[in-house]
Motif scaffolding. Structure first.
Motif, PDB file in Angstrom:
ATOM      1  N   LYS A 101     -16.283 -76.156 -62.112  1.00 54.15           N
ATOM      2  CA  LYS A 101     -17.033 -77.421 -62.310  1.00 54.15           C
ATOM      3  C   LYS A 101     -18.210 -77.543 -63.377  1.00 54.15           C
ATOM      4  O   LYS A 101     -18.312 -77.630 -64.405  1.00 54.15           O
TER       5      LYS A 101
ATOM      6  N   ARG B  96     -19.537 -77.097 -67.819  1.00 56.79           N
ATOM      7  CA  ARG B  96     -20.849 -77.908 -68.827  1.00 56.79           C
ATOM      8  C   ARG B  96     -21.645 -76.590 -70.221  1.00 56.79           C
ATOM      9  O   ARG B  96     -20.875 -77.230 -70.824  1.00 56.79           O
TER      10      ARG B  96
ATOM     11  N   GLY C 120     -14.636 -82.690 -68.774  1.00 54.55           N
ATOM     12  CA  GLY C 120     -15.293 -81.137 -67.520  1.00 54.55           C
ATOM     13  C   GLY C 120     -13.860 -80.570 -67.337  1.00 54.55           C
ATOM     14  O   GLY C 120     -13.777 -79.167 -67.686  1.00 54.55           O
TER      15      GLY C 120
ATOM     16  N   ASP D 111     -12.310 -84.379 -63.077  1.00 60.12           N
ATOM     17  CA  ASP D 111     -12.186 -85.437 -63.788  1.00 60.12           C
ATOM     18  C   ASP D 111     -10.625 -85.470 -63.882  1.00 60.12           C
ATOM     19  O   ASP D 111     -10.667 -86.880 -63.823  1.00 60.12           O
TER      20      ASP D 111
END
Lengths: 419, 419
Positions: free
Chosen positions: A16, A20, A119, A201
């Motif tokens: 996770k 980004r 994501g 996700d």
């Protein structure tokens, strides 16, 4: 080789977090990264083949079938083919950053709907090491991190491939935690992945109908259901014999083990005498066992009796079910009852029948006068295929890279408030 | 009034069946149907108000709060407003039949990706009878059947509204089974609806965060998650005072009980002395209780101490949390930690900060220099709003009619087979 975190949950948290920075990579950076991964796989071919040999040896000891052993096997040529597929994905257009809608609201706020990475994409699949590289490269091309759970029979091969890919990420200055495996946790790894709502996700299962059913039933992470295809071809009263015969044979014989292969042919009664004998003969001479209802069996020799179960079966083999129906209504009812909503086709020169079929059949792909084998990301011109969605939410039919993105609304104002 | 089937499962089967004919209605037929429903609701206003009076009486006896009683109440004016909203939905463009992609493949097969109805839409919501009409009319406008499960406190009102709508369907020659309720089965009705995978194509919960959590956790039907909004506004170093003050007050005060209202304001430290006193004063004079960290409390009077819990709370009231952060990085980290990925806004004249915020914040709607209250289907120009999706699959942000459709690929060939 990079260090791997201790628990499945920790790995998903790292994925996770990595998502980004991966999500902010430019088109060129992502393409370069995939090319470096392809080079890394080529360079590590010997190690990968050696790891695969461990899996194959364990598979033989455990009595793995010859077919599954073949799907598991990686020789140097197959490894280089894997790398080459990654280069193809690198060449695809970036699905991220497309402006899908644009408008001005509220006296000057500029609104844009843009495509963004999901994501973290999870995938649960069976013992095919090529899927490991396939899903990882597609996910990365669309700016996503990935958590992989492959079949335990391919665990050494997957570990080797993932180590190579993570190593390349680190060498390229990209967070290697963007590629994670939970293979080493066995069933617990799959379970944690299915319950990682908020960290993962979307989850894409790839494999048998049973695997997909389990994931759909147990996952709290949103799932994209792929796969199972009880595919029908209807031979209408007006079906030209050559189209009927060529399309049915192509749809069954070209690659019987895939989801877009035809399983059941429905023949309208007033065309049965004309079409059944030559179509069945063509199928039989291509090695197909035809399972037919009583009416069909009267029209051609060598047809074995069809059971109720046959109509609901995805044979995955050179078997085909054949039924005579009274009219288009009965054909549509049969399809409604047994279809998995993957692909359905009608062979007809009657435009009204074609258009009725296209309008009324509820499936991902509905065809008139074409082989069901065309339901495929490559054939549709997507350049790569993530899977074929048989659900209605988010994606339906062959999924390409754009289906691995979500959207975000951007609003740029100058102090506007709502009145 | 039409007969209602005995079990929840039977009703869902009937809805599935009815969805086929409703899905084939033309644009004009669907619009006319909705106008007839609006007329029917207007004509039955007295009955509907009488049924609602039963709910209100039971609510009072059960100690239902004044706020919930108000959301439950239907007087004649509110019934006519409901009918008028249905007419607005009738006026919207048909979301079905749009050609979304078109190409020619395989030497002449014409491929089209077209929008189609989902089939059956389920909704689980709380005791607001207007949602019954709202969801039914939106679902029908997009060619779908609907299975409704409203709050038990509104059961009589819902039954009256559904009887009117089913009666109009029957009178218009449309299968009345396209509108179903499972209200009368209590919790079992909701449970069966959540497990009706294969009969219900998508489930949209509307209501409290807890209701939505339950549906997401228990449903095997694909869910579109809507709602909860822990919404942030960041006041950047360069934020003009008037934009900061006007937007924060608007976003908190205009309608504090809705999901796009701001809950937390993050102020960059080097702007805190300039911005906190006047923004807090403006909030307080509008009746807002500001919950602040220690740094904020030193800058303005009357701020109550913020708790760790405040940062994660959707107040739904005239309460606002305020925190001083060192820089944009700390603001982004705070948002990552506490955001429900609904709407986030930054107030700034620094383009680099604005663009970084727009790129890096992971939320359905990300804004620069606009009030978070703009996250709304009406404000976005959709004409109606199904809800605001906070998930990434299928729909994200305000959902209009197009989000109540799926897609289907149509292939029209002339005998092509795959080589």
């Amino acid at each position: 080789m990079t260090v791997i975190a201790a628990t499945a949950r920790e790995r998903m948290l790292l994925a996770k977090d990595a998502s980004r920075s991966v999500g902010l990579l430019t088109d060129a950076q992502k393409a370069d990264l995939l090319r470096a991964i392809a080079d890394g796989i080529d360079a590590a071919a010997a190690e990968i083949v050696a790891a695969n040999a461990e899996d194959l040896e364990r598979g033989r000891a455990n009595g793995l079938s010859a077919g599954l052993q073949d799907r598991l096997r990686l020789d140097e040529a197959r490894v280089h083919a894997l790398a080459s597929a990654v280069r193809d994905v690198a060449d695809l257009p970036d699905p991220v950053g497309r402006v899908l809608e644009e408008r001005t609201i509220a006296g000057g706020v500029r609104l844009q709907k843009v495509s963004v990475p999901f994501g973290v994409i999870g995938s649960i699949y069976e013992a095919r090491p090529n899927v490991t590289v396939d899903i990882a490269s597609l996910a990365l091309r669309a700016g996503n991190a990935v958590v992989l759970r492959g079949g335990s029979a391919a665990q050494s091969s997957n570990a080797a491939l993932i180590a190579v890919m993570r190593g390349v990420l680190a060498a390229q200055g990209v967070d290697p935690e963007a590629i994670q495996t939970v293979d080493d946790f066995g069933r617990d790894g799959a379970r944690e992945l299915m319950r990682a709502r908020g960290l993962v996700d979307v989850l894409v299962p790839r494999g048998s109908a049973e695997l997909i059913r389990t994931v759909v039933a147990e996952s709290s992470v949103p799932v994209i259901e792929t796969g199972a295809g009880v595919v029908h071809i209807v031979l209408d009263s007006s079906a030209p014999l050559d189209w009927a015969r060529d399309i049915v044979v192509n749809a069954k014989v070209q690659r019987p083990s895939v989801c877009n292969a035809v399983e059941t042919v429905l023949v309208l009664r007033d065309a049965a005498e004309r079409l059944v004998p030559p179509v069945v003969a063509a199928l039989q001479s291509a090695g197909v066992t035809v399972h037919g209802d009583a009416d069909a069996r009267r029209l051609a020799p060598g047809i074995v009796p069809a059971t109720e179960e046959d109509w609901a079966t995805e044979h995955m083999s050179l078997d085909l079910s054949l039924r005579i129906v009274d009219d288009l209504d009965e054909a549509l009812t049969h399809i409604r009852t047994y279809s998995t909503q993957h692909t359905e086709s009608i062979i007809t020169t009657d435009d009204a029948h074609a258009e009725r079929f296209l309008a009324e059949v509820d499936a991902a792909v509905v065809m008139a006068n074409a082989s069901t084998r065309f339901t495929d990301g490559g054939e549709f011109g997507f350049g790569a295929e993530v899977g074929i969605s048989t659900q209605k939410l988010h994606a339906r039919g062959p999924m390409g890279l754009p289906e691995l993105t979500s959207v975000k609304w951007l609003a740029r104002g100058s102090g506007q408030i709502r009145s």
